[in-house]
Design a protein around this motif. Sequence first.
Motif, PDB file in Angstrom:
ATOM      1  N   GLY A 109      62.364  -0.118 -18.534  1.00 46.93           N
ATOM      2  CA  GLY A 109      61.001  -0.520 -18.929  1.00 46.93           C
ATOM      3  C   GLY A 109      60.301   0.801 -19.447  1.00 46.93           C
ATOM      4  O   GLY A 109      58.954   0.403 -19.791  1.00 46.93           O
ATOM      5  N   PHE A 110      60.691   2.059 -19.410  1.00 53.11           N
ATOM      6  CA  PHE A 110      60.109   3.008 -19.832  1.00 53.11           C
ATOM      7  C   PHE A 110      59.820   3.052 -21.241  1.00 53.11           C
ATOM      8  O   PHE A 110      60.542   2.750 -22.139  1.00 53.11           O
ATOM      9  N   PHE A 111      58.429   3.578 -21.602  1.00 54.94           N
ATOM     10  CA  PHE A 111      58.242   3.319 -23.307  1.00 54.94           C
ATOM     11  C   PHE A 111      57.881   4.772 -23.604  1.00 54.94           C
ATOM     12  O   PHE A 111      58.676   5.364 -24.604  1.00 54.94           O
ATOM     13  N   THR A 112      57.042   5.413 -23.268  1.00 53.67           N
ATOM     14  CA  THR A 112      56.658   6.702 -23.532  1.00 53.67           C
ATOM     15  C   THR A 112      55.741   7.483 -22.731  1.00 53.67           C
ATOM     16  O   THR A 112      55.227   6.746 -21.823  1.00 53.67           O
ATOM     17  N   ILE A 113      55.927   8.693 -22.656  1.00 51.75           N
ATOM     18  CA  ILE A 113      54.955   9.809 -21.896  1.00 51.75           C
ATOM     19  C   ILE A 113      53.723   9.888 -22.843  1.00 51.75           C
ATOM     20  O   ILE A 113      53.611  10.091 -23.953  1.00 51.75           O
ATOM     21  N   MET A 114      52.534   9.670 -22.014  1.00 50.15           N
ATOM     22  CA  MET A 114      51.217   9.487 -22.604  1.00 50.15           C
ATOM     23  C   MET A 114      50.634  10.985 -22.470  1.00 50.15           C
ATOM     24  O   MET A 114      50.218  11.580 -23.427  1.00 50.15           O
ATOM     25  N   THR A 115      50.430  11.479 -21.420  1.00 50.21           N
ATOM     26  CA  THR A 115      49.987  12.702 -21.190  1.00 50.21           C
ATOM     27  C   THR A 115      50.561  13.560 -20.202  1.00 50.21           C
ATOM     28  O   THR A 115      51.533  13.129 -19.356  1.00 50.21           O
ATOM     29  N   ILE A 116      50.603  14.947 -20.363  1.00 54.07           N
ATOM     30  CA  ILE A 116      51.131  16.012 -19.516  1.00 54.07           C
ATOM     31  C   ILE A 116      50.214  16.989 -18.998  1.00 54.07           C
ATOM     32  O   ILE A 116      49.501  17.512 -19.870  1.00 54.07           O
ATOM     33  N   SER A 117      50.220  17.370 -17.782  1.00 56.66           N
ATOM     34  CA  SER A 117      49.614  18.588 -17.407  1.00 56.66           C
ATOM     35  C   SER A 117      50.892  19.402 -16.767  1.00 56.66           C
ATOM     36  O   SER A 117      51.513  19.132 -16.242  1.00 56.66           O
ATOM     37  N   LEU A 118      50.233  20.771 -17.164  1.00 52.20           N
ATOM     38  CA  LEU A 118      51.258  22.078 -16.656  1.00 52.20           C
ATOM     39  C   LEU A 118      50.526  22.877 -15.909  1.00 52.20           C
ATOM     40  O   LEU A 118      49.351  23.137 -16.407  1.00 52.20           O
ATOM     41  N   ALA A 119      51.150  23.512 -15.007  1.00 52.81           N
ATOM     42  CA  ALA A 119      50.616  24.570 -14.229  1.00 52.81           C
ATOM     43  C   ALA A 119      50.549  25.708 -15.101  1.00 52.81           C
ATOM     44  O   ALA A 119      51.443  25.873 -16.023  1.00 52.81           O
ATOM     45  N   ASP A 120      50.261  27.106 -14.743  1.00 51.39           N
ATOM     46  CA  ASP A 120      50.527  28.418 -15.504  1.00 51.39           C
ATOM     47  C   ASP A 120      51.893  28.738 -15.726  1.00 51.39           C
ATOM     48  O   ASP A 120      52.473  29.026 -16.479  1.00 51.39           O
ATOM     49  N   ASP A 121      52.794  28.270 -14.735  1.00 52.08           N
ATOM     50  CA  ASP A 121      54.240  28.024 -14.779  1.00 52.08           C
ATOM     51  C   ASP A 121      54.632  26.672 -15.147  1.00 52.08           C
ATOM     52  O   ASP A 121      54.334  25.935 -14.299  1.00 52.08           O
ATOM     53  N   ALA A 135      56.177  23.527 -13.211  1.00 58.60           N
ATOM     54  CA  ALA A 135      55.330  22.736 -12.364  1.00 58.60           C
ATOM     55  C   ALA A 135      54.418  21.988 -13.317  1.00 58.60           C
ATOM     56  O   ALA A 135      53.825  22.295 -14.158  1.00 58.60           O
ATOM     57  N   TYR A 136      54.737  20.243 -13.346  1.00 64.71           N
ATOM     58  CA  TYR A 136      54.121  19.378 -14.301  1.00 64.71           C
ATOM     59  C   TYR A 136      53.951  17.983 -13.394  1.00 64.71           C
ATOM     60  O   TYR A 136      54.441  17.782 -12.494  1.00 64.71           O
ATOM     61  N   CYS A 137      53.191  17.385 -14.215  1.00 65.45           N
ATOM     62  CA  CYS A 137      52.991  15.969 -13.999  1.00 65.45           C
ATOM     63  C   CYS A 137      52.672  15.245 -15.216  1.00 65.45           C
ATOM     64  O   CYS A 137      52.293  15.862 -15.978  1.00 65.45           O
ATOM     65  N   TYR A 138      52.926  13.778 -15.084  1.00 61.46           N
ATOM     66  CA  TYR A 138      52.753  13.272 -16.399  1.00 61.46           C
ATOM     67  C   TYR A 138      52.273  11.924 -16.211  1.00 61.46           C
ATOM     68  O   TYR A 138      52.667  11.242 -15.050  1.00 61.46           O
ATOM     69  N   SER A 139      51.635  11.226 -17.121  1.00 67.56           N
ATOM     70  CA  SER A 139      51.711   9.809 -17.204  1.00 67.56           C
ATOM     71  C   SER A 139      52.433   9.001 -18.088  1.00 67.56           C
ATOM     72  O   SER A 139      52.755   9.494 -19.324  1.00 67.56           O
ATOM     73  N   SER A 140      52.698   7.791 -17.829  1.00 65.59           N
ATOM     74  CA  SER A 140      53.594   7.104 -19.018  1.00 65.59           C
ATOM     75  C   SER A 140      53.274   5.914 -19.115  1.00 65.59           C
ATOM     76  O   SER A 140      52.758   5.176 -18.213  1.00 65.59           O
ATOM     77  N   TRP A 141      53.654   5.034 -20.013  1.00 66.09           N
ATOM     78  CA  TRP A 141      53.776   3.741 -20.369  1.00 66.09           C
ATOM     79  C   TRP A 141      54.998   3.120 -19.998  1.00 66.09           C
ATOM     80  O   TRP A 141      56.083   3.569 -20.463  1.00 66.09           O
TER      81      TRP A 141
END
Length: 156
Positions: A122-134, A137-143
Motif C-alpha cells: 500500500g505504500f505510495f510515496t514519502i511526502m516529507t522528511i525531517s533530519l537531525a544535524d546527524d 536520525a530522521y523521520c518521514y511521513s508517507s502516503w
Amino acid sequence: ASLFVCGSEPGKASRCYVRSVDGGNLRPVTPEGADEGIVSPDGRFAVVRRVTGEFLMCPLKGDSAQPIPFLGTNDNLIRWSPDGRALWVFKANETPTRIERLDPVTGRRELLQEITPLGTAGFFTIMTISLADDPKAYCYSSWEYSSRLFSIEGVK
C-alpha cells in the motif's frame, strides 16, 4: 532577530517576508509567487519554491533573487546542512528515497541516506522528511493506500 514568513496580501500572490521580532512592517524578500522557504543557518539567505516549481536563492538583506538551476520540480527541500554550505533534498516519488546533499553553487549531489519504508504494501510515496544535524536520525511521513476485499456468497 527576525521572523521569516510566507503569505499573501489581499489581491496579490503569495511571497515571503522578513520582520523584526520587535515589531515593525513586513519587508518582502522574494518575488510574488513564492509560497514556502527555508532560511540558511547564518540568516543571510532563504531558498524558496515558487508556485511554478522553480527554486530561488533569496538574499534577506537586499539583492535580487537568483534561480537555482540544480533543483527541479521533482526535488523537495528538507533543510540546510548544519554548516550552511549545502541543501539536503530528496526527490518525490522515488523508492527507495535518496536523501542528498546538494551544493547550490556547483550542483554536486552526494548521497547522505537512503530510506526504504519498512512495509511496502500500500505504500505510495514519502511526502516529507525531517533530519537531525546527524542525517542518520530522521523521520518521514508517507502516503499509503489501503483496500478491503469482501467476498459475498449467495447474493442474487
